[in-house]
Write a protein that holds these residues in place. Structure first.
Motif, PDB file in Angstrom:
ATOM      1  N   VAL A 256     -12.534   8.657  -0.396  1.00  0.00           N
ATOM      2  CA  VAL A 256     -13.324   7.689   0.380  1.00  0.00           C
ATOM      3  C   VAL A 256     -13.479   6.391  -0.402  1.00  0.00           C
ATOM      4  O   VAL A 256     -13.324   5.286   0.143  1.00  0.00           O
ATOM      5  CB  VAL A 256     -14.698   8.286   0.732  1.00  0.00           C
ATOM      6  N   THR A 257     -13.747   6.513  -1.702  1.00  0.00           N
ATOM      7  CA  THR A 257     -13.901   5.327  -2.538  1.00  0.00           C
ATOM      8  C   THR A 257     -12.609   4.522  -2.602  1.00  0.00           C
ATOM      9  O   THR A 257     -12.621   3.282  -2.497  1.00  0.00           O
ATOM     10  CB  THR A 257     -14.336   5.739  -3.959  1.00  0.00           C
TER      11      THR A 257
ATOM     12  N   LEU B 173      -1.458   1.845  -3.110  1.00  0.00           N
ATOM     13  CA  LEU B 173      -0.744   2.956  -3.752  1.00  0.00           C
ATOM     14  C   LEU B 173      -1.709   3.904  -4.451  1.00  0.00           C
ATOM     15  O   LEU B 173      -1.484   5.121  -4.487  1.00  0.00           O
ATOM     16  CB  LEU B 173       0.275   2.398  -4.742  1.00  0.00           C
ATOM     17  N   GLN B 174      -2.781   3.378  -5.014  1.00  0.00           N
ATOM     18  CA  GLN B 174      -3.800   4.252  -5.610  1.00  0.00           C
ATOM     19  C   GLN B 174      -4.443   5.128  -4.541  1.00  0.00           C
ATOM     20  O   GLN B 174      -4.752   6.300  -4.798  1.00  0.00           O
ATOM     21  CB  GLN B 174      -4.856   3.403  -6.315  1.00  0.00           C
ATOM     22  N   ASN B 175      -4.633   4.576  -3.350  1.00  0.00           N
ATOM     23  CA  ASN B 175      -5.158   5.373  -2.248  1.00  0.00           C
ATOM     24  C   ASN B 175      -4.177   6.477  -1.850  1.00  0.00           C
ATOM     25  O   ASN B 175      -4.574   7.614  -1.585  1.00  0.00           O
ATOM     26  CB  ASN B 175      -5.460   4.459  -1.059  1.00  0.00           C
TER      27      ASN B 175
ATOM     28  N   LYS C 164      -9.131  -0.088  -1.046  1.00  0.00           N
ATOM     29  CA  LYS C 164      -7.897  -0.577  -0.410  1.00  0.00           C
ATOM     30  C   LYS C 164      -8.226  -1.590   0.682  1.00  0.00           C
ATOM     31  O   LYS C 164      -7.616  -2.672   0.749  1.00  0.00           O
ATOM     32  CB  LYS C 164      -7.123   0.603   0.162  1.00  0.00           C
ATOM     33  N   ASN C 165      -9.191  -1.252   1.535  1.00  0.00           N
ATOM     34  CA  ASN C 165      -9.562  -2.181   2.611  1.00  0.00           C
ATOM     35  C   ASN C 165     -10.142  -3.476   2.050  1.00  0.00           C
ATOM     36  O   ASN C 165      -9.891  -4.568   2.578  1.00  0.00           O
ATOM     37  CB  ASN C 165     -10.564  -1.505   3.537  1.00  0.00           C
TER      38      ASN C 165
ATOM     39  N   MET D 109      -7.403  -5.693   0.761  1.00  0.00           N
ATOM     40  CA  MET D 109      -6.648  -6.293   1.857  1.00  0.00           C
ATOM     41  C   MET D 109      -7.390  -7.504   2.419  1.00  0.00           C
ATOM     42  O   MET D 109      -6.787  -8.542   2.729  1.00  0.00           O
ATOM     43  CB  MET D 109      -6.418  -5.253   2.951  1.00  0.00           C
ATOM     44  N   LEU D 110      -8.717  -7.389   2.538  1.00  0.00           N
ATOM     45  CA  LEU D 110      -9.504  -8.492   3.070  1.00  0.00           C
ATOM     46  C   LEU D 110      -9.616  -9.657   2.086  1.00  0.00           C
ATOM     47  O   LEU D 110     -10.025 -10.749   2.482  1.00  0.00           O
ATOM     48  CB  LEU D 110     -10.896  -7.989   3.450  1.00  0.00           C
ATOM     49  N   GLN D 111      -9.256  -9.433   0.810  1.00  0.00           N
ATOM     50  CA  GLN D 111      -9.253 -10.537  -0.144  1.00  0.00           C
ATOM     51  C   GLN D 111      -8.188 -11.566   0.191  1.00  0.00           C
ATOM     52  O   GLN D 111      -8.223 -12.702  -0.294  1.00  0.00           O
ATOM     53  CB  GLN D 111      -9.017 -10.002  -1.564  1.00  0.00           C
TER      54      GLN D 111
END
Length: 452
Positions: free
Chosen positions: A48-49, A119-121, A54-55, A58-60
């Motif tokens: 979950v973390t 990729l970590q996700n 990741k999200n 992406m928003l950055q």
């Protein structure tokens, strides 16, 4: 009196039902293990973390927007935009700004960071999948051990009954004078030894069931029985492929290998992101805001300012739009950037080593699982033949002893061999029964839904 008797029967019935032991099947045990396992639940929480990270990365890539505001009072000299002069007095003010900024270029650090977190996700998702398989395999091993202990306890119980029957027969024969008294003493020892073996087997079963209950997070004080899996060990060969096919399947499906590969790629993008900090960064910015001022009148000094309305000031007179581009060129930062780059590069190199090592471990585990399955199959066939031979030998020796053409030593040896053969066969049967799960675990195809 009749009513009291009926109530007593009902209470006794409910008590018996309440104290009836829980019957636990293998699939139910696995389900409990997957629900309660600490490592698996922690891995899911970490997933979950990583998904949120990741999200966020992406928003950055999108502009960042915020609103700033302030309100206060200034007592003293201040410049008033409405009067166009410096005044000395009490001034109330309210202001608000809408700020927006967007990175135009930062050495591709934002994009590479997003790819790294994605990729970590993926790596964490594969770790959850492999941990899920670890739990199934761990429960399977402990369930198998308890099933075998349960079966061995039954064998020892039957052995005790057999030894007791032989003792009773020998005692009658000794009383009749057809057997020497030493045979009775010898058989009495065998009975006591069988009682001891039964006690040990029950203690072993009790201890292993406690370990299984701890793994499943079941109250160890709650009694439960294990349900015998209705699996046919003779159909296992049809599902086992060649070693080459198993290796190919493992390389495609092993979640720990996929996790290692994703981690390696993530560290590579982390290295690229760190190198991007060597380059200049360019950002676009925009600020839109306004302000309202209220000057308090001072009758003592005959000061009566002409304060315009809030709408006139905040919406028209004091609005301000500022936009442009800013840049930053790194020159010297105490080698902090270089330190981060070297650290991220070493993480990438270590991740490559981990991936290579994991691939070797995958192939090795597949080879071991395949060999263990073949050994288990051969062991099952050998112990099956051994059990048949031991049973025939025991029956013949028992008949020979009854006819008086054999001694107690030969009968004792045949009985022990038969009991040992039964235990060896059950051990081989349960081991072979669970080998398919171990092969699926080694190839990474083990799923809860596939458990029969």
């Amino acid at each position: 009196m009749r009513i009291v008797l009926i109530l007593c029967i009902i209470v006794i019935s409910f008590t018996a039902v309440a104290q009836a032991p829980l019957t636990l099947s293998f699939k139910e045990a696995v389900k409990l293990g997957l629900q309660n396992n600490l490592a698996l639940n922690q891995a899911k929480n970490n997933l979950v973390t990583s998904t949120v990270a990741k999200n966020s990365s992406m928003l950055q890539l999108a502009p960042s927007v915020n609103i700033q505001g302030n309100a206060g009072r200034n007592d003293g000299n201040s410049f008033n935009q409405q009067e166009g002069q410096v005044i000395n007095g009490v001034l109330d003010f309210v202001g608000a700004n809408l700020n927006a900024s967007m990175p135009l270029f930062n050495g591709m650090s934002t994009i590479t960071t997003f790819k790294q977190t994605a990729l970590q996700n993926d790596a964490q998702l594969n770790l959850v999948k492999r941990t899920d398989q670890d739990v199934i395999t761990n429960v399977a091993n402990q369930f198998l051990r308890c099933l075998l202990d349960q079966r061995l306890a039954i064998i020892q119980q039957k052995n005790l009954e057999t030894q007791q029957q032989q003792y009773d027969q020998i005692r009658e024969q000794v009383l009749a004078g057809s057997r020497p008294e030493v045979d009775l003493y010898n058989q009495d020892y065998q009975v006591k030894n069988a009682e001891l073996l039964l006690l040990r087997s029950r203690n072993t079963l009790r201890n292993n069931k406690t370990i299984l209950a701890t793994t499943l997070q079941i109250d160890p004080l709650v009694s439960f029985e294990l349900e015998e899996p209705a699996w046919d060990v003779n159909v296992a060969d049809a599902d086992v492929l060649s070693i080459e096919q198993l290796n190919e399947t493992a390389l495609e499906n092993r979640s720990d290998l996929e996790s290692a590969k994703a981690t390696e790629k993530a560290n590579r993008f982390g290295f690229y992101s760190a190198k991007g900090t060597y380059l200049p960064s360019i950002n676009a910015f925009l600020q839109y805001g306004s302000r309202y001022n209220y000057i308090h009148p001072n009758p003592e000094e005959n000061f009566f300012p002409n304060n315009r309305s809030f709408n006139d000031q905040f919406l028209t007179d004091n609005t301000q739009l500022t936009y442009g581009v800013s840049f930053t060129i790194p020159i010297f930062g105490g080698f902090q950037t270089r330190t981060n780059v070297v650290r991220s590069k070493m993480n990438y190199e270590n991740a490559k080593l981990t991936t290579a090592n994991t691939e070797i471990q995958v192939k090795s585990s597949v080879m071991l699982a395949y060999q263990n399955y073949r050994d288990a199959r051969s062991n099952y066939e050998a112990t099956n033949a051994q059990l048949k031979a031991a049973e025939i030998s025991y029956n013949f020796e028992k008949e020979r002893y009854s006819l008086g053409i054999s001694d107690i030593v030969a009968l004792t040896q045949a009985t022990q061999n038969y009991t040992q053969a039964q235990g060896d066969f059950e051990s081989a049967r349960y081991t072979l029964m669970f080998q398919k799960i171990l092969i699926s675990y080694a190839t990474g195809t083990l799923k809860f839904e596939d458990i029969p």
